[in-house]
Design an enzyme around this catalytic site. Structure first.
Site, mmCIF file in Angstrom:
data_model
loop_
_atom_site.group_PDB
_atom_site.id
_atom_site.type_symbol
_atom_site.label_atom_id
_atom_site.label_comp_id
_atom_site.label_asym_id
_atom_site.label_seq_id
_atom_site.Cartn_x
_atom_site.Cartn_y
_atom_site.Cartn_z
ATOM 1 N N THR A 195 -24.905 -6.447 -1.795
ATOM 2 C CA THR A 195 -24.559 -7.166 -1.628
ATOM 3 C C THR A 195 -25.502 -8.417 -1.626
ATOM 4 O OG1 THR A 195 -24.542 -6.895 0.913
ATOM 5 C CG2 THR A 195 -22.595 -6.348 0.302
ATOM 6 N N GLU A 339 -17.447 -5.428 -0.743
ATOM 7 C CA GLU A 339 -16.833 -4.065 0.424
ATOM 8 C C GLU A 339 -15.385 -3.916 -0.257
ATOM 9 O OE1 GLU A 339 -18.670 -6.897 0.953
ATOM 10 O OE2 GLU A 339 -20.299 -6.500 2.688
ATOM 11 N N LYS A 446 -18.429 -25.524 16.046
ATOM 12 C CA LYS A 446 -17.046 -25.489 17.106
ATOM 13 C C LYS A 446 -17.982 -27.204 18.069
ATOM 14 C CE LYS A 446 -15.062 -21.676 19.666
ATOM 15 N NZ LYS A 446 -15.232 -20.639 20.055
ATOM 16 N N TRP A 451 -12.551 -25.234 16.854
ATOM 17 C CA TRP A 451 -13.308 -24.955 15.825
ATOM 18 C C TRP A 451 -12.735 -25.883 14.605
ATOM 19 C CZ3 TRP A 451 -12.264 -19.336 14.855
ATOM 20 C CH2 TRP A 451 -13.179 -18.399 15.447
HETATM 21 P P1 AMP Z 1 -19.260 -11.154 -2.037
HETATM 22 O O1 AMP Z 1 -18.930 -10.413 -1.326
HETATM 23 O O2 AMP Z 1 -20.647 -11.581 -2.723
HETATM 24 O O3 AMP Z 1 -18.264 -11.458 -3.139
HETATM 25 O O4 AMP Z 1 -19.174 -13.030 -1.166
HETATM 26 C C1 AMP Z 1 -17.873 -12.460 -0.109
HETATM 27 C C2 AMP Z 1 -17.567 -13.545 0.410
HETATM 28 O O5 AMP Z 1 -17.173 -15.050 -0.061
HETATM 29 C C3 AMP Z 1 -16.578 -13.529 1.704
HETATM 30 O O6 AMP Z 1 -16.488 -12.895 2.426
HETATM 31 C C4 AMP Z 1 -15.709 -15.235 1.609
HETATM 32 O O7 AMP Z 1 -17.285 -15.557 2.831
HETATM 33 C C5 AMP Z 1 -16.182 -16.051 0.238
HETATM 34 N N1 AMP Z 1 -15.266 -16.161 -0.625
HETATM 35 C C6 AMP Z 1 -14.738 -14.642 -1.885
HETATM 36 N N2 AMP Z 1 -13.987 -15.674 -1.776
HETATM 37 C C7 AMP Z 1 -13.226 -16.355 -1.392
HETATM 38 C C8 AMP Z 1 -12.734 -18.392 -1.511
HETATM 39 N N3 AMP Z 1 -10.881 -17.917 -2.510
HETATM 40 N N4 AMP Z 1 -12.392 -18.784 -0.401
HETATM 41 C C9 AMP Z 1 -13.424 -18.141 -0.295
HETATM 42 N N5 AMP Z 1 -14.349 -18.349 0.456
HETATM 43 C C10 AMP Z 1 -13.993 -16.952 -0.305
#
Ligand code: AMP
Length: 552
Positions: A195, A339, A446, A451
């Site tokens: 990650t 994940e 908040k 929110w």
């Molecule tokens: P990663 O593991 O680096 O791919 O990041 C995952 C995170 O990216 C998710 O938990 C979200 O917070 C954000 N994310 C992924 N796709 C979207 C989306 N379409 N809209 C908003 N946030 C997103």
């Protein structure tokens, strides 16, 4: 409580058991789509072109080469590479041979990369020539790595005074391809991706053959990526980040032509390649598409073959969807995570939605969408209670499914809560199962106990013509605890004064968001801090603005 039935009481089906193996995808591709092309923009400068059949043979030769290097089953073999045919061969050659393909994100900080190379205990690093300077810095800190292999033609091999390098083509050339893909437990690890967390060390998601195949089936479905043998797919999303959203697998399963853009990700290069190869479908994060659209719109161009694109990784601004729609390109908004292999939800309409007017249909397509079969999701409140799927209640988004991690690699602390993975996202889910992300848990604002969705404010604000990119963050407030402020990078060509843009922007937001969501201030910065995967780095932004306080 879920009830179970003992095997003794069951009449078992009489069907073959075939372990779900990643190698079966490339074998299928060779057997049924052998002449389908894979085109790659190379770091050598030219376009490389060959077929699935060629790719399968070279992947087998790579598997043989790894054995010749005396690497063992389950060894982690790392890549530092752009999207290209050699990277694809490694995806299959490594995983298909029972080893683990560890894709490293070269945009991470050097000390993070060193950390994950050690944490994963990588035995080999395959790298594109572009990353030689990075590799030379990593080398002194990674003495356990046995081989450093440069993915380049023999006549372009660089010299390094720092480390001994082997040429990828020399490795392959020694092999005859007389190798059969082994069969083993489908639960064996196939690939590893860390990650790009904003706090703490990166954590490893260790995918299995089974989870990858199930994700591949689901991701190619019509309401997912809808990939077919009629498509020419350009995966712009990097193969070093969550397996390019699984496209190296789904394209080969479906038999689609693949076009890899390599390191050339600017608008002009992407456009040229899309047109010359007649790309019909692509996938990537909003920041990449912003560059492409700027180039296309700025030069009054059109797409001749591009029909749809999957956008995810962060929220796709509605203005971007609109611009693509005007160019004849359908945007499929997707949500996922490292994940989750990564796909969790995609937005699409149902038959009943066709009765709705266009504006309401657009609102559905702007959300993050419905979960794929195979992923369950729910939202929970602060005390763990499940919230109603009414499209209004905000809660912590929890998921489970066959391609969701159960643990992080080499971690003895399970992240799961009652069997569910907490995504760290805050979302609503409506009665039709359509999910909308409102924030990251760490980024929620908040105000007066209620929110405010920073993502929704950003979505609307980014539609303003003077704005290149913006982020909404909270700032302390004596009465309301927190209030939103908007941090903006304006487009380079905009010459208006900041005060003028601010007033204009606040007027632009009026009526489009709730009155009490209106940002209390608009601040201008030169460059937006982004994560290694192109997401807003709000932790850094808050740090940059730690001395800022609202005037009233
Ligand atoms: P990663 O593991 O680096 O791919 O990041 C995952 C995170 O990216 C998710 O938990 C979200 O917070 C954000 N994310 C992924 N796709 C979207 C989306 N379409 N809209 C908003 N946030 C997103």
């Amino acid at each position: 409580m879920v009830s179970t039935i003992k095997n003794d009481d069951l009449l078992m089906g009489r069907m073959m058991f075939q372990p779900l193996m990643i190698s079966s995808i490339i074998e299928h591709a060779k057997n049924h789509h052998g002449s389908t092309e894979i085109v790659s923009q190379r770091t050598e400068g030219d376009l490389h072109r060959y077929t699935y059949r060629d790719c399968e043979l070279r992947s087998r030769k790579m598997a043989q080469a790894l054995n010749r290097l005396q690497l063992k089953t389950s060894d982690r073999i790392a890549t530092l590479a752009w999207n290209g045919y050699r990277h694809l061969e490694l995806y299959y050659g490594i995983s298909g041979n029972g080893m683990v393909c560890h894709t490293i994100n070269p945009r991470l900080f050097e000390d993070q990369i060193t950390y994950i190379i050690h944490h994963a205990d990588d035995q080999v690093i395959f790298f594109d020539i572009t990353f030689l300077p990075l590799v030379e810095k990593l080398y002194p800190h990674c003495s356990h790595v046995k081989h450093w292999i440069c993915m380049v033609d023999k006549n372009k091999m660089p010299e390094s005074s720092v480390l001994p390098i082997v040429c990828y083509e020399d490795l392959i050339d020694k092999e005859d391809g007389n190798f059969e893909w082994p069969i083993f437990d489908e639960n064996a690890a196939s690939a590893l991706c860390y990650t790009s967390g904003t706090t703490g060390n990166p954590k490893g998601a260790l995918y299995s053959h089974r989870s990858t195949i199930l994700h591949t089936y689901a991701s190619a479905l019509p309401d997912s990526l809808n990939i077919s043998a009629m498509d020419t797919v350009m995966p712009v999303v990097p193969m070093f980040h969550v397996n390019a959203w699984g496209t190296p697998y789904s394209c080969m399963m479906a038999g689609a032509k693949i076009v890899f853009p390599g390191a050339k990700l600017d608008g002009a290069s992407l456009y040229k390649l899309m047109e010359s190869e007649q790309v019909s479908m692509s996938a990537g994060v909003p920041t990449i598409w912003a560059g492409l659209l700027q180039y296309v719109m700025g030069n009054h161009l059109k797409f001749s073959s591009f029909k749809r694109t999957v956008i995810g990784g962060s929220a796709c601004p509605p203005a971007m969807m609109e611009t693509f729609a005007n160019l004849g390109v359908k945007v499929i908004h997707a949500w996922g995570m490292t994940e989750l292999s990564p796909l969790g939800t995609l937005a699409s309409l149902k038959v009943n939605d066709l009765k709705k007017n266009q504006a309401d249909q657009k609102l559905i397509l702007q959300k993050q969408g419905r979960s794929l079969f195979g992923i369950d999701m729910k939202i929970i409140g602060d005390t763990g209670q499940t919230l109603t799927n009414d499209g209004k209640a905000f809660g912590n988004l929890m998921v489970k499914g066959s391609w969701v991690i159960s643990d992080y690699f080499y971690s003895d602390q399970s992240p799961l809560i009652d069997g569910w993975f907490p995504t760290g996202d805050v979302a609503t889910i409506d009665a039709e199962g359509c999910m909308q992300i409102t924030d990251r848990t760490k980024d929620v604002i908040k105000s007066g106990g209620e929110w405010i969705s920073s993502i929704e404010i950003e979505n609307v604000a980014s539609g303003h013509p003077d704005i290149l990119i913006c982020a909404c963050i909270s700032t302390p407030h004596p009465k309301w605890d927190e209030r939103p402020i908007l941090v903006v990078v304006k487009k380079p060509e905009v010459t208006k004064k900041n005060e003028e843009i601010k007033a204009d922007l606040l007027t632009f937001l009026t009526g489009k968001i709730a009155k009490w969501w209106m940002p209390d201030d608009v601040l201008f910065i030169e460059e937006m801090p982004l994560t290694a995967t192109g997401k807003l780095l709000k932790v850094k932004l808050r740090e940059m603005l730690k001395d800022y306080s609202l005037k009233s």
